[in-house]
Write an enzyme that holds these catalytic residues in place. Structure first.
Site, short mmCIF file in Angstrom:
data_model
loop_
_atom_site.label_atom_id
_atom_site.label_comp_id
_atom_site.label_asym_id
_atom_site.label_seq_id
_atom_site.Cartn_x
_atom_site.Cartn_y
_atom_site.Cartn_z
CG ASN A 1 26.84 -27.73 3.31
OD1 ASN A 1 25.72 -27.79 2.83
ND2 ASN A 1 27.81 -26.99 2.76
CG ASP B 1 32.40 -21.20 5.74
OD1 ASP B 1 32.08 -20.37 4.86
OD2 ASP B 1 31.67 -21.50 6.70
CE LYS C 1 38.90 -45.82 -1.75
NZ LYS C 1 38.40 -47.17 -1.80
CG ASP D 1 32.38 -14.59 1.82
OD1 ASP D 1 31.40 -14.39 1.07
OD2 ASP D 1 32.27 -14.77 3.05
CB ILE D 2 30.69 -16.53 -3.61
CG1 ILE D 2 31.58 -17.76 -3.80
CG2 ILE D 2 30.03 -16.12 -4.92
CD1 ILE D 2 30.82 -19.04 -4.12
CB VAL D 3 27.72 -13.50 -0.61
CG1 VAL D 3 28.20 -13.44 0.83
CG2 VAL D 3 26.48 -12.63 -0.78
CE LYS E 1 27.83 -15.50 9.29
NZ LYS E 1 27.18 -16.80 9.38
CE LYS F 1 30.07 -13.54 5.02
NZ LYS F 1 30.00 -14.87 4.42
O1 C5P Z 1 30.15 -16.62 6.57
P1 C5P Z 1 29.05 -17.57 6.33
O2 C5P Z 1 29.43 -18.74 5.49
O3 C5P Z 1 28.31 -18.00 7.56
O4 C5P Z 1 27.99 -16.67 5.50
C1 C5P Z 1 26.90 -17.24 4.83
C2 C5P Z 1 26.61 -16.46 3.57
O5 C5P Z 1 27.82 -16.27 2.85
C3 C5P Z 1 25.69 -17.20 2.65
O6 C5P Z 1 24.93 -16.28 1.92
C4 C5P Z 1 26.66 -17.95 1.73
O7 C5P Z 1 26.08 -18.22 0.48
C5 C5P Z 1 27.79 -16.97 1.61
N1 C5P Z 1 29.13 -17.55 1.42
C6 C5P Z 1 29.78 -17.34 0.22
N2 C5P Z 1 31.03 -17.84 0.01
C7 C5P Z 1 31.65 -18.54 0.95
C8 C5P Z 1 31.01 -18.78 2.18
C9 C5P Z 1 29.75 -18.28 2.36
O8 C5P Z 1 29.22 -16.70 -0.67
N3 C5P Z 1 32.86 -19.02 0.70
#
Ligand code: C5P
Length: 393
Positions: A205, A274, A284, A301-303, A332, A336
């Site tokens: 991205n 995501d 390749k 989702d890390i956060v 969110k 989250k």
């Molecule tokens: O759900 P979304 O991706 O829009 O949320 C954005 C927040 O979630 C950001 O803080 C991003 O760093 C975190 N995030 C994450 N792990 C993921 C996707 C998003 O920590 N796989």
């Protein structure tokens, strides 16, 4: 601390001092400028006079200027003495107490804090004698801003570029700020991730990493102990910050989870993918017919994972949105289990992913604050100040 005496010594970076004066004034600092003779060869005193709103001082023994404000008075007037750019020669003189012009004499006379922003050719910066002078100045309690790495006016590449005026300003602001995050442990993720399709292609991205890196640098200036987990970005490794480089969302997850124990704050500024391909092709992918489908699955989702830990740090997420900013940000924040979310528009003309500027709408339980468009260094400072406030609350 609002009265700054700005010393300008001779070097091509002196042209940046004009912008520095403009920025300092815009931030309500009062400025008096002193220039060495060499500096006046690079930029005219008239330019600095117009920008600072006051006569520029250049002579040690000038009857008129002594009457107006002698060097002792000028040194007494200053609450802070900033020398930018500080040339190699200027640093050498200051480090030895040589006072043979107005600027170096003011340094001896000044009892206020002194900051220098060195600027010179990279070979001159790396010369052992310059490094010894630097050490001596640090022992004399002179604070040093920069220099930065990059391409130089002389065509060479390396350390020696003067720190950009906006960053000098941010550092001065931070130096004055109380150590809001003193000894706090803070983990920050930054940049994009890369999700490999095959050995040469990946999904990513537009994240530049600038916001996360600015947060890391500003947090350090506010006294925090910073760990940065960075996706692939074309930014220099921040000085004196423990930086771990990762590529994929899965690698970022592992690195964050390994580092999170004992952290007081986690800021998830990374634009984590995501979705990731179900399978990375080991060879390749050959160009044949159309590929009509790509199979992807959601990344962890890390956060949200950090926010679900029993001993979770104060957890801050980001939300980059093209529409319904408040709605998605608040969703969110709840979903989250975050302590705070910083939302910003993306895909607009100004600000966002690739830009050096941004604006943020910050939300927490029962509160919100707008941080208006500014450079990411300033913005990082404002966000961290808000985090420190909420942490105390
Ligand atoms: O759900 P979304 O991706 O829009 O949320 C954005 C927040 O979630 C950001 O803080 C991003 O760093 C975190 N995030 C994450 N792990 C993921 C996707 C998003 O920590 N796989």
């Amino acid at each position: 601390m609002k009265r700054i005496l700005l010393g300008i010594s001779g070097g091509i970076a002196a042209y940046k001092s004009a912008e520095l004066v403009r920025l300092l004034r815009k931030n309500d600092y009062e400025i008096r400028v002193v220039m060495t003779h060499a500096a006046t060869q690079f930029i005219t005193p008239l330019t600095l006079q117009a920008l600072s709103g006051h006569a520029v001082h250049t002579q040690l023994l000038d009857a008129n200027q002594e009457n107006a404000m002698g060097h002792i008075n000028l040194a007494r007037w200053a609450e802070l003495f900033l020398i930018a750019p500080a040339s190699a020669n200027c640093m050498a003189k200051l480090s030895l107490g040589i006072a043979d012009d107005l600027l170096s004499t003011l340094y001896l006379a000044a009892e206020c804090p002194v900051y220098i922003a060195p600027a010179m050719n990279q070979a001159m910066w790396n010369k052992p004698v310059t490094q010894e002078n630097l050490k001596r100045l640090a022992q004399h309690k002179v604070s040093v801003i920069g220099p930065e790495a990059g391409s130089q006016a002389c065509g060479e590449v390396g350390y020696g570029r003067m720190t950009e005026p906006s960053d000098i300003l941010a550092q001065l602001n931070a130096f004055h700020a109380p150590q809001l995050l003193l000894n706090k442990k803070i983990l920050i993720s930054a940049g994009p991730t890369r999700e490999a399709l095959d050995p040469v292609r990946y999904i990513t991205n537009r994240s530049s990493g600038k916001m996360g890196y600015a947060l890391a640098q500003q947090a350090q200036l506010l006294g925090a102990k910073v760990t940065l987990v960075s996706g692939p970005v074309p930014l220099a490794t921040p000085k004196n910050i423990h930086t771990i480089y990762v590529e994929s969302a899965a690698e970022m997850y592992t690195a964050v989870m390994q580092q999170v124990a004992g952290q007081d704050i986690f800021i998830s500024a990374a634009a984590v993918a995501d979705y990731t391909p179900d399978k990375m092709q080991t060879e390749k992918i050959k160009k044949q017919g159309d590929i009509t489908q790509l199979s992807l699955h959601k990344t962890q989702d890390i956060v949200a994972s950090v926010a679900s830990l029993a001993n979770k740090p104060f957890t801050v997420g980001f939300a980059a949105e093209t529409d319904n900013l408040e709605h998605y940000a608040l969703d969110k924040l709840q979903r989250k289990n975050l302590d705070m979310i910083a939302a910003n528009w993306v895909g607009q003309a100004e600000g966002g992913f690739d830009s050096a500027y941004n604006a943020l709408q910050v939300y927490w339980q029962n509160g919100q604050k707008t941080l208006t468009m500014t450079n990411k260094t300033q913005l990082a400072n404002q966000l961290l100040t808000l985090i420190a406030e909420r942490l105390d609350a």
